[in-house]
Design a protein around this motif. Sequence first.
Motif: not given
Length: 299
Positions: A19, A22, A25, A39, A41
């Motif tokens: 992602f 944030s 995400r 995930t 970031l």
Amino acid sequence: KLVTLMYKVGLKKAKTVFFENSENRQIFIDEKIVKEEKTCLLNGAGVNLEHFGVAEYPEENGTTRFLFIGRVMKEKGIDELFKAMQLLREDGINCVLDVVGGYEEDYSEQIKQYENDGWLTYHGIQKDVRPFIEAAHCFVLPSWHEGMANTNLECAAMARPVITSNIHGCLEAVEDGVTGFLCEKQNPESLYKVMKRFCGLTVDERKQMGLSARRRMEAIFDKKKVVEASLVAQFKTPVTVESDLLGAARGLLINEPGIACILGSGSNSCYYDGKYIVKNVRSLGFVLGDEGSASYIGK
């Protein structure tokens, strides 16, 4: 619900989902599309700090030159930008706007009118935006939504202050009041106020704001660091991101000094000191000295 289901099916076997901000995400986690531990970031796609190097700040001539780069459309905040510019002009502030990018929606007549009024110049689609960034005092992107706005990063990397929306995908690029200013999205009055505030800065204050923007890019958005982070997340092992030529030199010579060459999409060569490239002799493309490359043979 259909889109959520499609994401769940499409990402079911994904080892890592990347992602760029944030907020996006968290939506995927809250909607149970993907588990948080899967995930990663990233700080957008990062910015090439060599390609977008520091540019000398324009000389002060009494006119503040703002720049917009992007698709000309409502969701990029183009209406708010035009309204803010009109308000500034009504205040007697001497400022102009350069617009670089193609029409996603039909603003041609409106832009022609502003060009006739003398405060806007439309440049259309450009292959290289750097000359426009270099000529600008400040970049403005009042977008409604972004993954991570590359134009904010590119302009900041070239030491230009950035004015952008206070939304995820834009706000990450700016330390408000230090490297630029944030405004409320879809709010021309908010945009007008921060643009007016910028116009009131001294030349030295603008320059320092731009240099602070560059330092922020070096610390957070360096493309090499972003690529490293993505590879570490995927392969769970430390990596170093450098050029293919340095990889070839280290693979060929290891710790010994010498000359290394590569033949890929183009030929390239260097002198290697046992650790780093200390001199790089670039090819002359298709003109001379590239006859062994894949590009030359393939053409």
